[in-house]
Write an enzyme that holds these catalytic residues in place. Structure first.
Site, PDB file in Angstrom:
ATOM      1  CD  GLU A   9      -2.769   1.378   2.399  1.00 31.92           C
ATOM      2  OE1 GLU A   9      -3.683   2.218   2.375  1.00 31.92           O
ATOM      3  OE2 GLU A   9      -2.552   0.630   3.379  1.00 31.92           O
TER       4      GLU A   9
ATOM      5  CE  LYS B  73      -6.607   0.090   1.585  1.00 35.98           C
ATOM      6  NZ  LYS B  73      -7.121  -0.306   2.904  1.00 35.98           N
TER       7      LYS B  73
END
Length: 298
Positions: free
Chosen positions: A179, A216
């Site tokens: 992420e 992500k």
């Protein structure tokens, strides 16, 4: 019979739905509780604070609306993984009772900004945490860095760090969610997206064919911008964080990016309140889950 991990992998690869981000940690928990209608004067120490947030998460997870039919996975904080829901460890409850794939947030927060980015702090005893997660039916992990500006050196450092830690996670038999969040208020957001995508694709191309990751990412300015990442053979799923967008705006942006599914935190719990009756709480949660599910089904 497939193992739990194989069943979870099959679900993540093939089923429609989204990932619930229920992983607020020490720094973000007071804000999450405040949005839920619980002020800081309601608790006097960290233990009481985590008791309250666990009650909130338990109320969401045990609700009849929250099942694997629409919620593919849920990301937990370590403190939540170590607690029980109806007498069962939280991660096992998710998988065994709800058919929701459990993930664990493993990062320990962010360093100070340098070269336009915030790298992750060191993660002490990561191996021990991963072993414990594996025993608890956890499928994968999540770790967050933040990009503030389109600085090529900084973004390269973030991607390098993310994939370096991801290698240790994969070696333990877990799937990492990488992420590298881009701040939605960055004045150079589009330029940062271009640099980030290039760096990610370069690193994905170096991964051994036996390894897989999830990504992500912040919802991009240009629709379908991350198509090459979605279609990359080393990527199981690309999920999107809400990043401060309202649920309505975040849903619109997810729907504009076919193949990307939501992984929302604030946008999922938006409007939920400690003071609501169970009937009102269920009605609001059902509406949230259905709207995010529909956006993620494009």
């Amino acid at each position: 019979m497939m193992s739990a991990f194989q069943q979870q992998l099959e679900k993540m690869r093939t089923q429609t739905g989204f990932i619930a981000a229920l992983d607020q940690s020490g720094g973000s928990t007071p804000k999450a509780l405040k949005l839920y209608g619980i002020d800081e004067n309601a608790y006097s120490n960290e233990e009481e604070m985590f008791d309250l947030v666990h009650e909130m998460r338990t109320r969401i997870i045990t609700n009849a609306s929250f099942t694997g039919a629409r919620v593919l996975g849920a990301i937990l904080f370590e403190n939540t993984m170590d607690r029980m829901i109806e007498g069962i460890p939280s991660s096992r409850f998710l998988w065994q009772k709800k058919s929701v794939v459990p993930f664990l947030k493993v990062d320990k927060g962010l360093q100070q900004e340098n070269d336009g980015v915030q790298l992750m702090k060191d993660i002490p005893k990561l191996g021990e945490l991963l072993d414990r997660a594996k025993e608890m039916d956890v499928f994968g992990t999540k770790m967050r860095s933040v990009i503030k500006h389109a600085n090529e050196m900084g973004i390269a450092a973030i991607v390098e760090q993310q994939f370096f830690v991801a290698e240790e996670i994969m070696a333990k038999g877990l799937i990492p969610i990488i992420e590298p969040e881009i701040d939605i208020n960055s004045p150079t957001k589009s330029e940062a997206e271009a640099l980030l995508k290039s760096q990610i694709l370069n690193r994905l191309n170096t991964l051994d064919e036996t390894k897989s990751v999830m990504l992500k990412l912040t919802l991009p300015d240009a629709p379908d911008f991350y198509r090459e990442c979605i279609e990359h053979p080393r990527v199981i799923k690309v999920v999107a964080l809400s990043g401060g967008y309202s649920r309505a705006d975040a849903n619109i942006k997810v729907a504009e990016n076919p193949g990307i599914i939501a992984s929302f935190s604030r946008a999922l719990t938006e409007g939920l309140s400690h003071q609501q009756s169970d009937e009102a709480f269920t009605q609001l949660l059902e509406g949230a889950i259905e709207s995010i599910y529909r956006a993620s089904s494009t």
